[in-house]
Structures are given as C-alpha cells and as structure tokens.
Scaffold this active site. Structure first.
Site, PDB file in Angstrom:
ATOM      1  N   TYR A 152     -43.266  63.301  -5.651  1.00 59.52           N
ATOM      2  CA  TYR A 152     -41.898  62.682  -5.291  1.00 59.52           C
ATOM      3  C   TYR A 152     -42.153  62.407  -3.681  1.00 59.52           C
ATOM      4  O   TYR A 152     -42.162  63.438  -2.773  1.00 59.52           O
ATOM      5  CB  TYR A 152     -40.771  63.946  -5.356  1.00 59.52           C
ATOM      6  CG  TYR A 152     -39.519  63.389  -4.967  1.00 59.52           C
ATOM      7  CD1 TYR A 152     -39.164  62.225  -4.614  1.00 59.52           C
ATOM      8  CD2 TYR A 152     -38.394  64.169  -5.118  1.00 59.52           C
ATOM      9  CE1 TYR A 152     -37.829  61.831  -4.483  1.00 59.52           C
ATOM     10  CE2 TYR A 152     -37.351  64.088  -4.749  1.00 59.52           C
ATOM     11  CZ  TYR A 152     -36.815  62.842  -4.070  1.00 59.52           C
ATOM     12  OH  TYR A 152     -35.637  62.578  -4.103  1.00 59.52           O
ATOM     13  N   LYS A 182     -42.454  59.189  -7.702  1.00 58.81           N
ATOM     14  CA  LYS A 182     -41.022  58.910  -7.542  1.00 58.81           C
ATOM     15  C   LYS A 182     -41.062  58.217  -6.029  1.00 58.81           C
ATOM     16  O   LYS A 182     -41.201  59.050  -5.171  1.00 58.81           O
ATOM     17  CB  LYS A 182     -40.097  59.857  -7.738  1.00 58.81           C
ATOM     18  CG  LYS A 182     -38.741  59.114  -7.336  1.00 58.81           C
ATOM     19  CD  LYS A 182     -37.637  60.535  -7.277  1.00 58.81           C
ATOM     20  CE  LYS A 182     -36.133  59.868  -7.096  1.00 58.81           C
ATOM     21  NZ  LYS A 182     -35.220  60.878  -7.001  1.00 58.81           N
TER      22      LYS A 182
END
Length: 319
Positions: A152, A182
C-alpha cells in the site's frame, strides 16, 4: 534463488486477479464511538447495489490505524462473514505502527478467510532505506504466505518516497506472495513504468482515486479503489472506455470530479467526506473517530443540496 515451492506459489499468485471496482469501506461507529457491527450487512448490500463487489477493509478510509487490534480483527471477520456469496474479493489491510501487530493481523486475515492482504509502512519509526522497506514487507507477508500480498503506497501520508520500480525489483525474488500494490500517490507516471516492466499478470496495480480512473485505464490499471457511491459512475466510465467511447468516458469522469470537488469544498477528510456523502444518500455509518473532525448534520444537509444541484441523485444513485 527461489525454491521449487516458492516458484509454484508464485505461479498460483499470478492467477489471482481482482476484477471490477474495489471500495475501501468506512468503519461504522455508534454515537458513543463503539463500532456498529450490525450495520455491516446492510453496508455490504449497499456495495452490491452500486456495483462494487470488492472491498479493501480497514485502510485509510476505514480508519484502521484508529482501531484497536481486537477491533480490527472483528471488523475483518464481520466483512468476510457478511460478504459471503455477495462480494468477490475481500482484501484486509494489515498495516499498523509496528511489525508484530501487522504480522498478527496478516495471520488472522488468513485464518478467517480473507482473499488477500495489503500493508502500508509504519509512519512514526519509518524504514530508512529501500532495503529496510522491502525487509519489513517481506516479514509481514511471510505471516500469511498463502495470501496474495499488496503493498500500500500512499507516500503523501507516510512521507516515504521510495521508487516503486526499485522496490519491486528487490521484492519479487523475496516475497513469493507479492501480487502488486495499491497506488494512492500523485506520482502517477511511475505506475506506467511499473506496468511496462512487469505487466498486469505479474504486478496488478490498483489506483487509489476517484478522480484519475480514465487516466489509469489508459495505461492498463483496470481496478480503482473508489468510493462506493461512485460505483455506477465509474462502472459506466469503464464500460465506455472498453467500447472506445472516450466522449462518454470523459463525461463520467467529470461527474466523479464534480462530486470530489464538493467534498473538497467542505474540507472533508477521507473517512469524514465519505461518511458525509453516505449520510446524504441515506446510509448512516456514523462519525469518524477522534482525532478526526465530526461531520455536522448541517454540513451534510448543505452537501446534499450541492449533490442535488449537479444531478447526482439522477446519474449517481441510479444506474
């Protein structure tokens, strides 16, 4: 060099693909600040109704780092249980302020049936080098080795501005479950480099934005982690893009931008703004948890009027 078992696991990981929109749901709270687990089943149905069948649980919008370890586990379990037979993929964010908590959350996610995990860097004591960064994520992923693992990257929050291309060069040989990331960052051009170097089969990149989905599609980022209430808009955008109708795709992207600008107008944070819009359309998932600012009923009423003025209840709420 990877072992035979690691190579086999990598091949299996390459078959794991998220398709369609993904939402980072809010964590719902009662007025006293306790988590409202009872509304999660209704919240799941809201996602289904808006055509968003994948979720990214306890991330930034889900206020994961404002929850206790026990609460995070219970929230993960609630989404997994309520999502059975309704949602496609449930990815649990396990990033925290320290390695041991993240490993514990990763192991728990595997035990309760999550489809994948994701991890953001700690933001107080941070990795000092790219090697430290890879090593940290390697240890987190190893706690749930059978689950696809996504980095992330939200650099404007973490303050970490390492090269993602360099991270993946170092990480792929060491993290067999690594499946992608992400990407919630203004550093958009780097994603094109990453996709060109590895391709979506080896490295799936999720955009973390409502505002740049059309640009993301143009370089091969098919999935965006978006607000659920924009599900109809962004699904139509993707359909138009797939049919080479850029005029219609631009119209839908502009609609998403209009909603984002209304949120920006009121200075609303990630969870606060999402919760305000959800309240405006009839789904009350409570206030953000302190230290984030509460959202007043008056503000929600004004926000609703702004949404009505742009036609959101015609083209956003309806398919």
């Amino acid at each position: 060099m990877m072992s035979y078992r690691q190579m086999t696991r990598c091949m299996q990981m390459e078959d794991f693909v998220v398709e369609g929109l993904m939402c980072p749901p809010c964590t719902p709270f009662h007025k006293n600040g306790d988590i409202n687990y009872d509304i999660i089943e209704k919240y799941v149905q809201h996602h289904v109704d808006y055509g968003v069948l994948n979720v990214f649980v306890t991330g930034t919008t889900g206020e994961g780092n404002s929850l206790t370890q026990s609460e995070r586990k219970k929230v993960a379990e609630a989404w997994i249980n309520a999502g059975k037979g309704k949602l496609k993929m449930i990815i649990i964010h396990v990033g925290s302020g320290n390695l041991r908590d993240s490993q514990d959350l990763a192991k728990h996610a595997a035990e309760v049936g999550a489809n994948g995990i994701s991890c953001v860097s700690p933001t107080y004591h941070k990795p000092e080098t790219i090697e430290d960064y890879v090593s940290y994520m390697e240890q987190v992923a190893a706690a749930a080795p059978k689950l696809p693992f996504y980095l992330y990257d939200i650099d404007f929050v973490t303050g970490l501005h390492f090269s993602m291309d360099e991270f993946f060069q170092l990480a792929f040989p060491r993290i067999p479950s690594l499946r992608g990331l992400k990407h919630t960052s203004p550093s958009f051009p780097s994603m094109n480099t990453l996709l060109m170097n590895y391709g979506p089969k080896k490295c799936q990149v999720f955009l973390g934005s409502d505002e740049m989905y059309l640009e993301a599609l143009s370089i091969g980022m098919d999935v965006t982690i978006c607000n659920s209430y924009l599900g109809h808009v962004l699904n139509r955008l993707k359909e138009a893009f797939d049919h080479h109708d850029l005029t219609k795709a631009r119209i839908e992207q502009n609609r998403a931008l209009q909603v984002c600008n209304i949120r920006r107008k009121y200075g609303l944070s990630f969870p606060g703004g999402t919760k305000a819009v959800l309240r405006a359309i009839g789904l009350d998932v409570g206030e953000p948890r302190s230290p984030l600012s509460p959202v007043s009923d008056d503000l929600v009423a004004r926000l609703r009027k702004d949404l009505e003025a742009i036609g959101f209840f015609e083209w956003g709420v309806k398919k």
